[in-house]
Design a protein around this motif. Structure first.
Motif, PDB file in Angstrom:
ATOM      1  N   ASN A  52      39.514  44.896  28.765  1.00  0.00           N
ATOM      2  CA  ASN A  52      38.871  45.042  30.569  1.00  0.00           C
ATOM      3  C   ASN A  52      39.019  43.897  31.332  1.00  0.00           C
ATOM      4  N   SER A  53      39.577  43.908  32.394  1.00  0.00           N
ATOM      5  CA  SER A  53      39.731  43.116  33.029  1.00  0.00           C
ATOM      6  C   SER A  53      39.786  43.433  34.503  1.00  0.00           C
ATOM      7  N   ALA A  54      38.438  43.666  34.533  1.00  0.00           N
ATOM      8  CA  ALA A  54      38.143  44.150  36.119  1.00  0.00           C
ATOM      9  C   ALA A  54      37.082  43.113  36.315  1.00  0.00           C
ATOM     10  N   VAL A  55      37.327  43.176  37.600  1.00  0.00           N
ATOM     11  CA  VAL A  55      36.383  41.852  38.492  1.00  0.00           C
ATOM     12  C   VAL A  55      34.922  42.591  38.394  1.00  0.00           C
ATOM     13  N   ARG A  56      33.908  41.471  37.468  1.00  0.00           N
ATOM     14  CA  ARG A  56      32.410  41.809  37.785  1.00  0.00           C
ATOM     15  C   ARG A  56      32.037  41.625  38.521  1.00  0.00           C
ATOM     16  N   ARG A  57      31.806  39.846  38.369  1.00  0.00           N
ATOM     17  CA  ARG A  57      31.030  38.880  39.020  1.00  0.00           C
ATOM     18  C   ARG A  57      32.047  38.353  39.534  1.00  0.00           C
ATOM     19  N   PRO A  58      30.817  37.499  40.748  1.00  0.00           N
ATOM     20  CA  PRO A  58      31.817  36.043  41.473  1.00  0.00           C
ATOM     21  C   PRO A  58      32.440  34.951  41.321  1.00  0.00           C
ATOM     22  N   GLN A  59      32.340  34.628  39.824  1.00  0.00           N
ATOM     23  CA  GLN A  59      32.388  33.590  39.177  1.00  0.00           C
ATOM     24  C   GLN A  59      33.717  34.237  38.528  1.00  0.00           C
ATOM     25  N   ASP A  60      33.998  35.579  38.429  1.00  0.00           N
ATOM     26  CA  ASP A  60      35.315  36.283  37.779  1.00  0.00           C
ATOM     27  C   ASP A  60      36.226  35.665  38.825  1.00  0.00           C
ATOM     28  N   ILE A  61      36.226  35.744  40.021  1.00  0.00           N
ATOM     29  CA  ILE A  61      37.291  36.343  41.439  1.00  0.00           C
ATOM     30  C   ILE A  61      37.782  34.204  41.019  1.00  0.00           C
ATOM     31  N   GLN A  62      36.683  33.551  41.656  1.00  0.00           N
ATOM     32  CA  GLN A  62      36.557  32.493  41.246  1.00  0.00           C
ATOM     33  C   GLN A  62      37.315  31.351  40.373  1.00  0.00           C
ATOM     34  N   SER A  63      37.831  31.756  38.833  1.00  0.00           N
ATOM     35  CA  SER A  63      38.436  31.227  37.809  1.00  0.00           C
ATOM     36  C   SER A  63      39.587  32.520  37.681  1.00  0.00           C
ATOM     37  N   ALA A  64      39.616  32.904  38.635  1.00  0.00           N
ATOM     38  CA  ALA A  64      40.993  33.882  38.264  1.00  0.00           C
ATOM     39  C   ALA A  64      41.728  33.165  40.031  1.00  0.00           C
ATOM     40  N   LEU A  65      40.794  32.842  41.022  1.00  0.00           N
ATOM     41  CA  LEU A  65      41.721  32.624  42.286  1.00  0.00           C
ATOM     42  C   LEU A  65      41.812  31.212  42.065  1.00  0.00           C
ATOM     43  N   GLY A  66      40.677  30.669  41.465  1.00  0.00           N
ATOM     44  CA  GLY A  66      40.546  29.245  42.027  1.00  0.00           C
ATOM     45  C   GLY A  66      40.285  28.831  43.246  1.00  0.00           C
ATOM     46  N   VAL A  67      39.514  29.959  43.931  1.00  0.00           N
ATOM     47  CA  VAL A  67      38.690  30.045  44.775  1.00  0.00           C
ATOM     48  C   VAL A  67      37.301  30.277  44.982  1.00  0.00           C
ATOM     49  N   ASP A  68      36.361  29.022  46.161  1.00  0.00           N
ATOM     50  CA  ASP A  68      35.078  29.489  45.995  1.00  0.00           C
ATOM     51  C   ASP A  68      34.914  30.949  47.016  1.00  0.00           C
ATOM     52  N   VAL A  69      34.581  31.300  46.093  1.00  0.00           N
ATOM     53  CA  VAL A  69      33.151  32.218  47.103  1.00  0.00           C
ATOM     54  C   VAL A  69      32.670  32.643  47.811  1.00  0.00           C
ATOM     55  N   MET A  70      32.712  33.029  49.246  1.00  0.00           N
ATOM     56  CA  MET A  70      31.278  33.173  50.107  1.00  0.00           C
ATOM     57  C   MET A  70      30.841  33.830  49.558  1.00  0.00           C
ATOM     58  N   SER A  71      30.656  34.895  49.996  1.00  0.00           N
ATOM     59  CA  SER A  71      30.117  36.202  50.034  1.00  0.00           C
ATOM     60  C   SER A  71      30.807  37.155  48.757  1.00  0.00           C
ATOM     61  N   THR A  72      30.069  38.248  48.787  1.00  0.00           N
ATOM     62  CA  THR A  72      31.079  39.906  47.985  1.00  0.00           C
ATOM     63  C   THR A  72      30.049  40.857  48.842  1.00  0.00           C
ATOM     64  N   ILE A  73      30.786  42.166  48.800  1.00  0.00           N
ATOM     65  CA  ILE A  73      30.713  42.641  48.964  1.00  0.00           C
ATOM     66  C   ILE A  73      30.249  44.090  48.234  1.00  0.00           C
ATOM     67  N   THR A  74      29.908  44.063  48.418  1.00  0.00           N
ATOM     68  CA  THR A  74      29.234  45.280  45.986  1.00  0.00           C
ATOM     69  C   THR A  74      29.819  47.150  47.055  1.00  0.00           C
ATOM     70  N   TYR A  75      30.363  47.485  46.300  1.00  0.00           N
ATOM     71  CA  TYR A  75      30.738  48.567  46.119  1.00  0.00           C
ATOM     72  C   TYR A  75      30.361  49.760  45.644  1.00  0.00           C
ATOM     73  N   ILE A  76      29.388  50.853  46.429  1.00  0.00           N
ATOM     74  CA  ILE A  76      28.967  51.829  46.598  1.00  0.00           C
ATOM     75  C   ILE A  76      29.968  53.033  46.684  1.00  0.00           C
ATOM     76  N   GLN A  77      29.632  53.773  46.061  1.00  0.00           N
ATOM     77  CA  GLN A  77      29.903  54.917  45.895  1.00  0.00           C
ATOM     78  C   GLN A  77      29.932  56.153  46.489  1.00  0.00           C
ATOM     79  N   SER A  78      30.923  57.015  46.890  1.00  0.00           N
ATOM     80  CA  SER A  78      30.829  58.204  47.442  1.00  0.00           C
ATOM     81  C   SER A  78      29.849  58.797  46.480  1.00  0.00           C
ATOM     82  N   PRO A  79      29.444  60.064  47.996  1.00  0.00           N
ATOM     83  CA  PRO A  79      28.877  61.386  46.674  1.00  0.00           C
ATOM     84  C   PRO A  79      29.638  62.292  45.716  1.00  0.00           C
ATOM     85  N   GLY A  80      31.018  61.891  46.688  1.00  0.00           N
ATOM     86  CA  GLY A  80      32.042  62.769  45.709  1.00  0.00           C
ATOM     87  C   GLY A  80      32.718  62.124  44.327  1.00  0.00           C
TER      88      GLY A  80
END
Length: 118
Positions: A42-70
């Motif tokens: 599984n190569s999905a991004v789960r934490r801000p640290q995953d983004i930081q290690s993959a892209l090499g940039v500092d993460v200021m904030s993240t937006i949580t994905y909210i599933q729709s009722p469908g």
């Protein structure tokens, strides 16, 4: 000299408790292996640290994905259908093979003698 036949004290047939325990143990180990492989692949991004290690940039904030009722409804439908397949369709298929095509006991015996040398 011919002697009178003596019936055995215990059955010489398959040891069903051992076969059952082996089946459950093997199924559990196979399920565990599949889960570990899915987790490792599984190569999905789960934490801000995953983004930081993959892209090499500092993460200021993240937006949580909210599933729709469908999406929630589709996910529940898939889960229910999967459980129904496991609980109803697979035993029904095994029963059908046993009743309509060939009894399972000789079939399993043939498979055992074919794949496990005496």
């Amino acid at each position: 000299m011919v002697e009178q036949a003596v019936p055995p004290d215990s059955p010489t047939g398959p040891n069903r408790p051992v076969i059952t325990a082996t089946g459950f143990g093997g199924g559990f180990m196979l399920r565990l292996a599949v889960l570990v492989m899915l987790e490792l692949l599984n190569s999905a991004v789960r934490r801000p640290q995953d983004i930081q290690s993959a892209l090499g940039v500092d993460v200021m904030s993240t937006i949580t994905y909210i599933q729709s009722p469908g999406e929630i409804r589709r996910r529940r439908t898939k889960l229910i259908l999967g459980v129904l397949v496991l609980v109803v369709a697979i035993p029904a298929a095994i029963w059908f093979v046993d009743q309509a095509l060939r009894p399972l006991e000789p079939l399993v015996g043939d498979l055992i003698t074919r794949f496990i040398p005496a």
